[in-house]
Design a protein around this motif. Structure first.
Motif, PDB file in Angstrom:
ATOM      1  N   ALA A  49      -2.807  14.070   8.632  1.00 51.00           N
ATOM      2  CA  ALA A  49      -1.816  13.007   8.765  1.00 51.00           C
ATOM      3  C   ALA A  49      -2.429  11.670   8.363  1.00 51.00           C
ATOM      4  CB  ALA A  49      -1.294  12.945  10.197  1.00 51.00           C
ATOM      5  N   ARG A  50      -3.660  11.438   8.776  1.00 50.60           N
ATOM      6  CA  ARG A  50      -4.341  10.187   8.435  1.00 50.60           C
ATOM      7  C   ARG A  50      -4.465  10.026   6.930  1.00 50.60           C
ATOM      8  NH1 ARG A  50      -9.282   7.818   7.414  1.00 50.60           N
ATOM      9  NH2 ARG A  50      -9.705   5.902   8.582  1.00 50.60           N
ATOM     10  N   GLU A  51      -4.842  11.095   6.249  1.00 54.11           N
ATOM     11  CA  GLU A  51      -4.995  11.032   4.795  1.00 54.11           C
ATOM     12  C   GLU A  51      -3.657  10.796   4.117  1.00 54.11           C
ATOM     13  OE1 GLU A  51      -6.930  14.649   3.732  1.00 54.11           O
ATOM     14  OE2 GLU A  51      -8.860  14.086   4.627  1.00 54.11           O
ATOM     15  N   ARG A  52      -2.608  11.431   4.615  1.00 59.54           N
ATOM     16  CA  ARG A  52      -1.280  11.220   4.037  1.00 59.54           C
ATOM     17  C   ARG A  52      -0.828   9.777   4.236  1.00 59.54           C
ATOM     18  NH1 ARG A  52       0.324  15.816   6.795  1.00 59.54           N
ATOM     19  NH2 ARG A  52       1.903  14.640   7.964  1.00 59.54           N
ATOM     20  N   ILE A  53      -1.096   9.233   5.422  1.00 57.78           N
ATOM     21  CA  ILE A  53      -0.697   7.855   5.709  1.00 57.78           C
ATOM     22  C   ILE A  53      -1.435   6.881   4.802  1.00 57.78           C
ATOM     23  CG2 ILE A  53      -0.804   6.012   7.435  1.00 57.78           C
ATOM     24  CD1 ILE A  53      -0.335   8.210   9.566  1.00 57.78           C
ATOM     25  N   LEU A  54      -2.751   7.064   4.633  1.00 54.80           N
ATOM     26  CA  LEU A  54      -3.517   6.163   3.780  1.00 54.80           C
ATOM     27  C   LEU A  54      -3.038   6.235   2.334  1.00 54.80           C
ATOM     28  CD1 LEU A  54      -7.179   6.488   5.109  1.00 54.80           C
ATOM     29  CD2 LEU A  54      -5.537   4.647   5.483  1.00 54.80           C
ATOM     30  N   HIS A  55      -2.777   7.445   1.865  1.00 58.95           N
ATOM     31  CA  HIS A  55      -2.278   7.610   0.496  1.00 58.95           C
ATOM     32  C   HIS A  55      -0.915   6.934   0.339  1.00 58.95           C
ATOM     33  CE1 HIS A  55      -1.794   9.527  -3.422  1.00 58.95           C
ATOM     34  NE2 HIS A  55      -0.561   9.818  -3.060  1.00 58.95           N
ATOM     35  N   ALA A  56      -0.039   7.152   1.317  1.00 58.73           N
ATOM     36  CA  ALA A  56       1.299   6.559   1.270  1.00 58.73           C
ATOM     37  C   ALA A  56       1.222   5.041   1.394  1.00 58.73           C
ATOM     38  CB  ALA A  56       2.162   7.139   2.390  1.00 58.73           C
ATOM     39  N   ALA A  57       0.329   4.555   2.252  1.00 55.96           N
ATOM     40  CA  ALA A  57       0.199   3.111   2.451  1.00 55.96           C
ATOM     41  C   ALA A  57      -0.235   2.421   1.165  1.00 55.96           C
ATOM     42  CB  ALA A  57      -0.799   2.819   3.567  1.00 55.96           C
ATOM     43  N   ALA A 109       0.002   3.484  -1.930  1.00 56.06           N
ATOM     44  CA  ALA A 109       1.057   3.583  -2.941  1.00 56.06           C
ATOM     45  C   ALA A 109       2.180   2.587  -2.661  1.00 56.06           C
ATOM     46  CB  ALA A 109       1.608   5.008  -2.968  1.00 56.06           C
ATOM     47  N   THR A 110       2.530   2.422  -1.391  1.00 53.09           N
ATOM     48  CA  THR A 110       3.601   1.500  -1.018  1.00 53.09           C
ATOM     49  C   THR A 110       3.172   0.051  -1.189  1.00 53.09           C
ATOM     50  OG1 THR A 110       4.352   3.144   0.605  1.00 53.09           O
ATOM     51  CG2 THR A 110       5.288   0.946   0.775  1.00 53.09           C
ATOM     52  N   PHE A 111       1.923  -0.265  -0.820  1.00 59.61           N
ATOM     53  CA  PHE A 111       1.404  -1.619  -1.010  1.00 59.61           C
ATOM     54  C   PHE A 111       1.470  -2.019  -2.479  1.00 59.61           C
ATOM     55  CE2 PHE A 111      -1.588  -1.000   2.854  1.00 59.61           C
ATOM     56  CZ  PHE A 111      -0.588  -1.415   3.713  1.00 59.61           C
ATOM     57  N   VAL A 112       1.014  -1.117  -3.345  1.00 61.39           N
ATOM     58  CA  VAL A 112       0.974  -1.418  -4.776  1.00 61.39           C
ATOM     59  C   VAL A 112       2.383  -1.532  -5.356  1.00 61.39           C
ATOM     60  CG1 VAL A 112       0.268  -0.518  -7.041  1.00 61.39           C
ATOM     61  CG2 VAL A 112      -1.295  -0.361  -5.087  1.00 61.39           C
ATOM     62  N   GLU A 113       3.271  -0.659  -4.891  1.00 57.09           N
ATOM     63  CA  GLU A 113       4.631  -0.625  -5.431  1.00 57.09           C
ATOM     64  C   GLU A 113       5.479  -1.801  -4.955  1.00 57.09           C
ATOM     65  OE1 GLU A 113       8.593   2.131  -4.860  1.00 57.09           O
ATOM     66  OE2 GLU A 113       6.642   3.127  -4.874  1.00 57.09           O
ATOM     67  N   LEU A 114       5.403  -2.135  -3.664  1.00 58.35           N
ATOM     68  CA  LEU A 114       6.304  -3.135  -3.083  1.00 58.35           C
ATOM     69  C   LEU A 114       5.629  -4.460  -2.726  1.00 58.35           C
ATOM     70  CD1 LEU A 114       8.305  -0.808  -0.637  1.00 58.35           C
ATOM     71  CD2 LEU A 114       8.918  -1.486  -2.974  1.00 58.35           C
ATOM     72  N   THR A 145       7.747   7.066   6.390  1.00 59.66           N
ATOM     73  CA  THR A 145       8.674   7.969   5.706  1.00 59.66           C
ATOM     74  C   THR A 145       8.001   8.629   4.511  1.00 59.66           C
ATOM     75  OG1 THR A 145      10.559   6.612   6.380  1.00 59.66           O
ATOM     76  CG2 THR A 145      10.905   8.118   4.532  1.00 59.66           C
ATOM     77  N   ARG A 146       7.266   7.845   3.769  1.00 57.68           N
ATOM     78  CA  ARG A 146       6.576   8.360   2.588  1.00 57.68           C
ATOM     79  C   ARG A 146       5.496   9.364   2.974  1.00 57.68           C
ATOM     80  NH1 ARG A 146       5.592   4.244  -2.286  1.00 57.68           N
ATOM     81  NH2 ARG A 146       5.288   5.750  -3.971  1.00 57.68           N
ATOM     82  N   ALA A 147       4.848   9.118   4.096  1.00 58.84           N
ATOM     83  CA  ALA A 147       3.774  10.002   4.557  1.00 58.84           C
ATOM     84  C   ALA A 147       4.295  11.207   5.327  1.00 58.84           C
ATOM     85  CB  ALA A 147       2.798   9.221   5.434  1.00 58.84           C
ATOM     86  N   GLN A 148       5.603  11.210   5.601  1.00 63.91           N
ATOM     87  CA  GLN A 148       6.243  12.293   6.356  1.00 63.91           C
ATOM     88  C   GLN A 148       5.659  12.412   7.760  1.00 63.91           C
ATOM     89  OE1 GLN A 148       5.798  15.686   3.690  1.00 63.91           O
ATOM     90  NE2 GLN A 148       7.772  15.252   2.732  1.00 63.91           N
ATOM     91  N   VAL A 149       5.519  11.241   8.405  1.00 67.76           N
ATOM     92  CA  VAL A 149       5.090  11.212   9.799  1.00 67.76           C
ATOM     93  C   VAL A 149       6.032  10.272  10.540  1.00 67.76           C
ATOM     94  CG1 VAL A 149       2.671  11.614   9.227  1.00 67.76           C
ATOM     95  CG2 VAL A 149       3.502   9.263   9.447  1.00 67.76           C
ATOM     96  N   SER A 150       6.024  10.351  11.858  1.00 65.33           N
ATOM     97  CA  SER A 150       6.833   9.434  12.652  1.00 65.33           C
ATOM     98  C   SER A 150       6.108   8.096  12.787  1.00 65.33           C
ATOM     99  CB  SER A 150       7.076  10.018  14.042  1.00 65.33           C
ATOM    100  OG  SER A 150       5.852  10.093  14.759  1.00 65.33           O
TER     101      SER A 150
END
Length: 210
Positions: free
Chosen positions: A15-23, A25-30, A42-47
């Protein structure tokens, strides 16, 4: 029961790895300001609860993203202490190649661009990034301090020497990448630049008087 235990141990890490990857990607995109924790979760598929359990804040996620890359440059402690000038040049070339390779990574360059873009709205991005840059400068400084202790170079100001070496190492490469004028250097170019910077630095650094 054993299978459940393995799931429990691997779950938070995954979950931690998914969150970091999603974070990232989201930082760069938005952008950092617009990248909400809800969008990241939502992007990391965690609550959001799980996200906050692993990272207390959005800045903590950014810090972890940067620290993950910076951790790959903790090479100074693994390098041998130079006992002669040729060995010092080799150590600097090896450290320089690591710095160029890791900092030139597209993810790291994206963070630099993010820090520039968000400088007014979110100065904490630049502050977090600068902490990682300080670690790089410290690694160079430690090696040069060892060299001074071994009387391989004159006892000039260590901060000035570190800045001089890094200037030789980078040249205009960083600016060119930030402006999207070129891509990250190849492995061959990195090795060449690191070796050349070390050789040029050694020419500038005189030996102490005996």
């Amino acid at each position: 029961m054993k299978k459940q235990g393995n799931t429990s141990e691997s779950g938070p890490q995954q979950a931690r790895e998914r969150i970091l990857h999603a974070a990232m990607a989201t930082f760069v995109e938005l952008g950092y300001t617009e990248a909400s924790t809800l969008k990241i979760a939502t992007r990391a598929q965690v609550s959001k609860r799980e996200l906050y359990a692993l990272f207390g804040s959005k800045q903590a996620m950014l810090t972890a993203c940067i620290a993950d890359r910076a951790g790959r440059m903790q090479l100074a402690a693994q390098l041998p202490q130079p006992n002669h000038r040729e060995e010092l040049a080799n150590v600097l070339a090896k450290l320089g190649a690591t710095i160029l390779r890791e900092v030139s990574h597209p993810t790291v360059i994206a963070v630099f661009r993010l820090a520039i873009t968000e400088a007014q709205r979110a100065p904490e991005v630049a502050a977090t990034l600068d902490s990682a840059r300080q670690a790089t400068r410290s690694a160079v400084r430690d090696i040069l301090a060892q060299a001074q202790s071994s009387r391989l170079i004159a006892a000039d100001n260590l901060d000035d020497l570190s800045a001089r070496y890094l200037a030789l190492l980078w040249g205009d490469l960083m600016m060119s990448m930030l402006l999207c004028m070129r891509e990250a250097p190849s492995t061959r170019e990195i090795e060449h630049k690191a070796k050349q910077a070390a050789e040029d630095f050694m020419k500038l650094c005189t030996e102490p008087r005996r």
